[in-house]
Enzyme design. Structure first.
Site, PDB file in Angstrom:
ATOM      1  N   GLY A  48       1.508  -7.313 -26.908  1.00  0.00           N
ATOM      2  CA  GLY A  48       0.984  -7.278 -27.192  1.00  0.00           C
ATOM      3  C   GLY A  48       0.462  -7.123 -28.472  1.00  0.00           C
ATOM      4  N   GLU A  49      -0.823  -6.592 -29.394  1.00  0.00           N
ATOM      5  CA  GLU A  49      -0.987  -6.241 -30.717  1.00  0.00           C
ATOM      6  C   GLU A  49      -0.311  -5.158 -30.547  1.00  0.00           C
ATOM      7  OE1 GLU A  49      -1.098  -7.557 -33.269  1.00  0.00           O
ATOM      8  OE2 GLU A  49      -0.309  -9.409 -32.056  1.00  0.00           O
ATOM      9  N   CYS A  80       8.815  -6.970 -27.805  1.00  0.00           N
ATOM     10  CA  CYS A  80       7.711  -7.287 -28.733  1.00  0.00           C
ATOM     11  C   CYS A  80       6.877  -6.109 -29.098  1.00  0.00           C
ATOM     12  CB  CYS A  80       7.112  -7.890 -28.359  1.00  0.00           C
ATOM     13  SG  CYS A  80       6.566  -9.656 -29.941  1.00  0.00           S
ATOM     14  N   ARG A 107       7.992  -6.457 -38.807  1.00  0.00           N
ATOM     15  CA  ARG A 107       6.921  -7.034 -37.915  1.00  0.00           C
ATOM     16  C   ARG A 107       6.742  -8.277 -38.086  1.00  0.00           C
ATOM     17  NH1 ARG A 107       1.401  -3.956 -38.777  1.00  0.00           N
ATOM     18  NH2 ARG A 107       0.795  -5.476 -36.257  1.00  0.00           N
ATOM     19  N   ILE A 136       7.538 -14.664 -29.734  1.00  0.00           N
ATOM     20  CA  ILE A 136       5.616 -14.801 -30.275  1.00  0.00           C
ATOM     21  C   ILE A 136       5.044 -14.061 -31.283  1.00  0.00           C
ATOM     22  CG2 ILE A 136       3.829 -14.762 -29.225  1.00  0.00           C
ATOM     23  CD1 ILE A 136       4.907 -17.060 -27.542  1.00  0.00           C
ATOM     24  N   ARG A 137       4.972 -14.844 -32.190  1.00  0.00           N
ATOM     25  CA  ARG A 137       4.631 -14.165 -33.903  1.00  0.00           C
ATOM     26  C   ARG A 137       5.916 -12.697 -33.467  1.00  0.00           C
ATOM     27  NH1 ARG A 137       0.576 -11.772 -34.915  1.00  0.00           N
ATOM     28  NH2 ARG A 137       0.111 -12.494 -36.443  1.00  0.00           N
ATOM     29  N   HIS A 172      10.457 -11.691 -25.035  1.00  0.00           N
ATOM     30  CA  HIS A 172       9.335 -11.607 -23.750  1.00  0.00           C
ATOM     31  C   HIS A 172       9.887 -12.572 -22.600  1.00  0.00           C
ATOM     32  CE1 HIS A 172       5.818 -10.595 -26.359  1.00  0.00           C
ATOM     33  NE2 HIS A 172       6.082 -11.149 -27.251  1.00  0.00           N
ATOM     34  N   GLU A 174       9.393 -11.241 -20.049  1.00  0.00           N
ATOM     35  CA  GLU A 174       8.036 -11.204 -18.571  1.00  0.00           C
ATOM     36  C   GLU A 174       7.649 -12.733 -18.671  1.00  0.00           C
ATOM     37  OE1 GLU A 174       7.896  -9.593 -22.105  1.00  0.00           O
ATOM     38  OE2 GLU A 174       6.063  -9.220 -22.371  1.00  0.00           O
TER      39      GLU A 174
END
Lengths: 194, 293
Positions: A48-49, A80, A107, A136-137, A172, A174
């Site tokens: 997430g963020e 992440c 990050r 992802i990022r 991830h 998941e």
């Protein structure tokens, strides 16, 4: 029955829940309040963020209790954003969230969404076959201090690391079909409850 | 965009779930949004309420503004291209942002065709008023959908209508025997394979946010309870009396959308919301939701 919590404030909460449901003897529990933290044997901090989740765990008084339970030995796994939350040091940010693991995290280390990628890698501690990894990022760990066990590296960057009851991955699991990492973490939780 | 890239692009939208994406027009606003807990920002020159007020042709933002916003925050940055304007999209992709919104809030550049999003590596989010429209956009390569609502009005009624419509149509497909799905695809003018996917899974194959008219924490929680995966807030934040406080309250309302006690707490003392607009007072030509097809 192991009760594994997923911090349910934002991000890949359902994805982790679905993975845990596929494991035998694991009951996934979404954690949104302080009280929810009392009933779990282990906790996943989802993708997430990290700025969003970090802010919410502070405002809703989850932070000190997560830290307290981690120090008492409860296993925690950050994917992440979760890795960023666990780190004691964030290289390109002055904000530290839970500050539990002796790792130096960068990050958005790979760049923007155009640099997100998927690959496969053999991680012997976790599975006997190469498993799919989705970034992802993503962040990665530049340096891990004593007492940490490096589980996986990709192009000389640390992407999976364990420190006792704490586990962090840049990627991830998941978002894939492969259960190896969830099984690995469930095993950590099972051993901690003996 | 190959299949693997498309999956990665859908994956980023999954990471935004349960979050709020905020419209910002400069670096300072972007930082306020990030600090308040936004999961992403939408970089643009004018918020929809101002576009509506000032009229004229609304285009992609100046790359300078987008770059300033990009360097001011660490969260994902999105920006808008006009419907069908694939060159604006090429420029936005070259800027290395994280998501493009092919948006009805800007003046459409093509009245026949949307952008072929498969031509790009960067992900797209597109607006939809109903399931057919959502599936057409996904068919063109969108990796995230948002309901259109009516942007720049501070009036949530259209967002509710569009979310209810999409959810209702999904439920109807779920109840249909398989031989009826081709006719359903024909009626809603949507690709058959996507219709079958929705019927089998009971959901869109991509994340679906709510947008267009969200002005209060209660509006945001309403959209979540209606089934949105997250919320876009455009003019609602920076056109209100206390943007930082309202932004933070909306973030919390989206996380705790099922907890009326939290909603009551965060709704307190936010100052004036943005002035709202009654939809029937807007001339048809000015209704943004009707742009695109």
């Amino acid at each position: 029955m192991l009760r594994i919590g997923i911090l349910g404030l934002q991000g890949s909460v359902i994805e982790h829940t679905i993975m845990l449901e596929r494991l035998e003897d694991v009951e996934p529990i979404q954690v949104k309040t302080r009280d929810d933290l009392d009933v779990i044997d282990g906790l996943i901090l989802p993708g997430g963020e990290s700025t969003t989740i970090g802010r919410l765990i502070t405002d809703y008084n989850l932070k000190d209790k997560i830290i307290e339970r981690a120090r008492a030995g409860m296993p925690i796994w950050g994917t992440c954003a979760g890795m960023i939350l666990l780190a004691k040091h964030i290289i390109n940010d002055d904000k530290v969230h839970l500050g539990l693991m002796d790792i130096y995290v960068r990050r958005n280390a790979y760049g923007s969404q155009l640099d997100s990628f998927k690959t496969t890698l053999l991680i012997p501690a976790v599975a006997e076959y190469p498993i799919p990894l989705v970034f992802i990022r993503a962040p990665y760990v530049e340096k891990a201090d004593g007492g940490t066990e490096i589980l996986a590296e990709l192009d000389d960057k640390i992407i999976a690391v364990r420190q006792g009851n704490l586990l962090a991955t840049s990627f991830h699991p998941e978002l894939t079909d492969d259960l190896s990492f969830h099984r690995y973490f469930a095993d950590m939780v099972a051993k901690s409850t003996i | 965009m190959d299949k693997e890239r498309y999956e990665l692009n859908k994956n980023l939208a999954q990471m935004l779930k349960g979050g709020v994406i905020m419209d910002v027009t400069n670096a300072e606003q972007a930082q306020i949004a990030e600090k308040a807990g936004a999961v992403a920002v939408m970089a643009l020159e004018r918020v929809p309420a101002d576009i509506r007020k000032q009229g004229g042709v609304a285009r992609m933002s100046d790359p300078k503004i987008i770059k300033e916003i990009k360097s001011a925050v660490s969260i994902p940055v999105m920006a808008k291209a006009r419907i069908g304007h694939f060159v604006e999209a090429q420029i936005l992709e070259a800027l290395g942002i994280d998501y493009i919104d092919e948006s009805e809030v800007l003046t459409p550049a093509d009245e026949m065709y949307h952008i072929n999003k498969w031509d790009f590596k960067i992900p797209f989010v597109c607006g939809a008023r109903n399931l057919g429209e959502a599936l057409r956009r996904i068919g063109e390569g969108a990796s995230m959908i948002r309901t259109k609502g009516e942007a720049g009005t501070g009036n949530v009624v259209e967002a509710v209508r569009h979310m209810r419509t999409v959810m209702d149509e999904i439920r109807k497909l779920q109840g249909m025997p398989k031989e009826e799905l081709m006719s359903a695809a024909k009626e809603m003018q949507a690709p058959y394979d996507l219709v079958v996917y929705v019927a089998e899974h009971g959901r869109l194959p991509v994340v679906n946010f709510a947008a267009g008219g969200v002005a209060t924490p209660a509006d945001a929680a309403l959209m979540m309870q209606l089934g949105a995966d997250g919320v876009f807030v455009g003019s609602g934040i920076f056109k209100s009396a206390n943007p930082a406080k309202r932004a933070e309250a909306i973030v919390k309302a989206v996380t705790y959308y099922n907890d009326p006690k939290v909603l009551a707490e965060v709704s307190e003392d936010l100052g004036e919301a943005m002035p709202g607009l009654e939809i029937s007072q807007i001339e048809t030509a000015q209704r943004m939701a009707e742009r695109g097809w």
